[in-house]
Design a protein around this motif. Structure first.
Motif, PDB file in Angstrom:
ATOM      1  N   GLY A  23      17.787  -9.254  -3.404  1.00 52.93           N
ATOM      2  CA  GLY A  23      16.528  -8.949  -3.702  1.00 52.93           C
ATOM      3  C   GLY A  23      15.683 -10.078  -3.370  1.00 52.93           C
ATOM      4  N   GLN A  24      16.227 -11.277  -4.246  1.00 53.35           N
ATOM      5  CA  GLN A  24      15.138 -12.430  -3.875  1.00 53.35           C
ATOM      6  C   GLN A  24      15.123 -13.103  -2.284  1.00 53.35           C
ATOM      7  OE1 GLN A  24      13.196 -13.981  -6.299  1.00 53.35           O
ATOM      8  NE2 GLN A  24      13.704 -12.309  -7.482  1.00 53.35           N
ATOM      9  N   LEU A  25      16.561 -12.842  -1.897  1.00 53.71           N
ATOM     10  CA  LEU A  25      16.467 -13.460  -0.443  1.00 53.71           C
ATOM     11  C   LEU A  25      15.617 -12.338   0.296  1.00 53.71           C
ATOM     12  CD1 LEU A  25      20.223 -14.218  -0.166  1.00 53.71           C
ATOM     13  CD2 LEU A  25      18.381 -15.763  -0.144  1.00 53.71           C
ATOM     14  N   LEU A  26      15.766 -10.937   0.157  1.00 58.22           N
ATOM     15  CA  LEU A  26      14.923 -10.078   0.788  1.00 58.22           C
ATOM     16  C   LEU A  26      13.263 -10.398   0.674  1.00 58.22           C
ATOM     17  CD1 LEU A  26      15.778  -7.572   2.637  1.00 58.22           C
ATOM     18  CD2 LEU A  26      15.596  -6.334   0.643  1.00 58.22           C
ATOM     19  N   ASP A  71      27.773  -7.345 -10.214  1.00 54.63           N
ATOM     20  CA  ASP A  71      26.974  -6.610  -9.345  1.00 54.63           C
ATOM     21  C   ASP A  71      25.173  -6.631  -9.430  1.00 54.63           C
ATOM     22  OD1 ASP A  71      29.192  -5.322  -8.390  1.00 54.63           O
ATOM     23  OD2 ASP A  71      29.313  -3.927  -9.819  1.00 54.63           O
ATOM     24  N   ALA A  72      25.118  -6.713 -10.868  1.00 52.17           N
ATOM     25  CA  ALA A  72      23.558  -7.114 -11.080  1.00 52.17           C
ATOM     26  C   ALA A  72      23.151  -8.429 -10.498  1.00 52.17           C
ATOM     27  CB  ALA A  72      23.339  -7.223 -12.595  1.00 52.17           C
ATOM     28  N   GLU A  73      23.853  -9.423 -10.727  1.00 53.30           N
ATOM     29  CA  GLU A  73      23.594 -10.741 -10.026  1.00 53.30           C
ATOM     30  C   GLU A  73      23.365 -10.595  -8.715  1.00 53.30           C
ATOM     31  OE1 GLU A  73      22.845 -13.587 -12.194  1.00 53.30           O
ATOM     32  OE2 GLU A  73      23.007 -12.122 -13.982  1.00 53.30           O
ATOM     33  N   THR A  74      24.427 -10.259  -8.019  1.00 53.09           N
ATOM     34  CA  THR A  74      24.319 -10.052  -6.575  1.00 53.09           C
ATOM     35  C   THR A  74      23.161  -9.212  -6.146  1.00 53.09           C
ATOM     36  OG1 THR A  74      26.831  -9.882  -6.295  1.00 53.09           O
ATOM     37  CG2 THR A  74      25.761  -9.301  -4.670  1.00 53.09           C
ATOM     38  N   GLN A  75      22.766  -8.233  -6.623  1.00 51.92           N
ATOM     39  CA  GLN A  75      21.784  -7.345  -6.453  1.00 51.92           C
ATOM     40  C   GLN A  75      20.448  -8.219  -6.581  1.00 51.92           C
ATOM     41  OE1 GLN A  75      21.723  -4.378  -4.994  1.00 51.92           O
ATOM     42  NE2 GLN A  75      19.447  -4.459  -4.744  1.00 51.92           N
ATOM     43  N   ALA A 111      11.830 -13.218   0.042  1.00 54.50           N
ATOM     44  CA  ALA A 111      11.552 -14.497   0.893  1.00 54.50           C
ATOM     45  C   ALA A 111      12.115 -14.618   2.528  1.00 54.50           C
ATOM     46  CB  ALA A 111      12.372 -15.732   0.121  1.00 54.50           C
ATOM     47  N   ARG A 112      12.449 -13.481   2.817  1.00 57.62           N
ATOM     48  CA  ARG A 112      12.992 -13.534   4.256  1.00 57.62           C
ATOM     49  C   ARG A 112      12.255 -13.972   5.272  1.00 57.62           C
ATOM     50  NH1 ARG A 112      14.495  -7.358   6.409  1.00 57.62           N
ATOM     51  NH2 ARG A 112      12.372  -7.455   5.443  1.00 57.62           N
ATOM     52  N   ASP A 113      11.041 -13.901   5.140  1.00 53.85           N
ATOM     53  CA  ASP A 113       9.963 -14.089   6.285  1.00 53.85           C
ATOM     54  C   ASP A 113       9.719 -15.692   6.119  1.00 53.85           C
ATOM     55  OD1 ASP A 113       9.587 -11.774   7.596  1.00 53.85           O
ATOM     56  OD2 ASP A 113       7.953 -11.251   6.114  1.00 53.85           O
ATOM     57  N   LYS A 114       9.580 -16.096   4.919  1.00 54.39           N
ATOM     58  CA  LYS A 114       9.525 -17.667   4.671  1.00 54.39           C
ATOM     59  C   LYS A 114      10.676 -18.471   4.994  1.00 54.39           C
ATOM     60  CE  LYS A 114       6.637 -19.272   1.809  1.00 54.39           C
ATOM     61  NZ  LYS A 114       5.439 -19.487   0.943  1.00 54.39           N
ATOM     62  N   LEU A 115      11.770 -17.813   4.647  1.00 56.31           N
ATOM     63  CA  LEU A 115      13.314 -18.608   5.041  1.00 56.31           C
ATOM     64  C   LEU A 115      13.293 -18.746   6.352  1.00 56.31           C
ATOM     65  CD1 LEU A 115      15.519 -16.930   2.507  1.00 56.31           C
ATOM     66  CD2 LEU A 115      14.875 -19.459   2.566  1.00 56.31           C
ATOM     67  N   ARG A 116      12.941 -17.508   7.408  1.00 53.59           N
ATOM     68  CA  ARG A 116      13.101 -17.555   8.746  1.00 53.59           C
ATOM     69  C   ARG A 116      12.055 -18.523   9.400  1.00 53.59           C
ATOM     70  NH1 ARG A 116      12.196 -12.306   9.929  1.00 53.59           N
ATOM     71  NH2 ARG A 116      14.470 -11.859  10.030  1.00 53.59           N
ATOM     72  N   GLU A 117      10.793 -18.725   8.776  1.00 58.55           N
ATOM     73  CA  GLU A 117       9.728 -19.655   9.271  1.00 58.55           C
ATOM     74  C   GLU A 117      10.574 -21.027   9.039  1.00 58.55           C
ATOM     75  OE1 GLU A 117       6.146 -19.309   7.252  1.00 58.55           O
ATOM     76  OE2 GLU A 117       5.815 -17.321   8.004  1.00 58.55           O
TER      77      GLU A 117
END
Length: 165
Positions: free
Chosen positions: A138-141, A130-134, A143-149
């Motif tokens: 959080g890291q993906l969230l 659970d902690a690892e998934t969270q 970096a969301r804009d950079k990943l989208r670009e």
């Protein structure tokens, strides 16, 4: 050889140094009392040089799980060493005495027994799903804009290549 490296996010306490320790020279790998340096998650690796002198390297880890992983890994690597010490000081020699037993002699025998393996009480499983998934979420969230670009950039490049063909 055991390679210890520290850099940004590495685990060395005193300096950003790269050094190697022949595993057969390791005599003890132990936790350090938090009050020895007023720092959490400290460990020590005691080695013996060619002249028989004991040397201690103090290492600070990022968290308790990293500390336990280092302790476990180095203990496993050195478990068969003939030079292993039966005891060591969990403190540091500061001023004119050991912080753990207050002995004034730097060469006095250690006041705490050493360990050759992790004990169940020491280990805290770093794989809490659970902690690892969270954490990953959080890291993906973040970096969301950079990943989208990057996705758009790559998609546009791929589309341009297909159109050229």
């Amino acid at each position: 050889m055991l390679w210890l490296s520290s850099g940004c996010g590495g685990c060395c306490f005193f300096a950003q140094v790269r050094s190697s320790i022949p595993v057969q020279r390791i005599c003890a790998v132990e936790r350090v009392d938090e009050n020895a340096f007023q720092q959490p998650h400290m460990m020590q690796i005691i080695t013996q040089d060619n002249q028989g002198q004991l040397r201690t390297m103090y290492i600070q880890c990022k968290n308790v799980n990293e500390l336990n992983q280092w302790l476990s890994a180095v203990r496993k690597a050195s478990i068969c060493n003939e030079r292993m010490l039966p005891s060591c000081h969990p403190g540091a020699f500061r001023g004119n005495r050991w912080t753990c037993c207050l002995q004034p002699d730097r060469t006095v025998r250690g006041c705490s027994r050493t360990h050759s393996a992790m004990t169940l009480g020491d280990w805290s499983d770093p794989l809490d799903p659970d902690a690892e998934t969270q954490m990953v979420y959080g890291q993906l969230l973040l970096a969301r804009d950079k990943l989208r670009e990057k996705y758009i950039e790559c998609s546009d490049a791929g589309l341009a290549l297909e159109q050229e063909r």
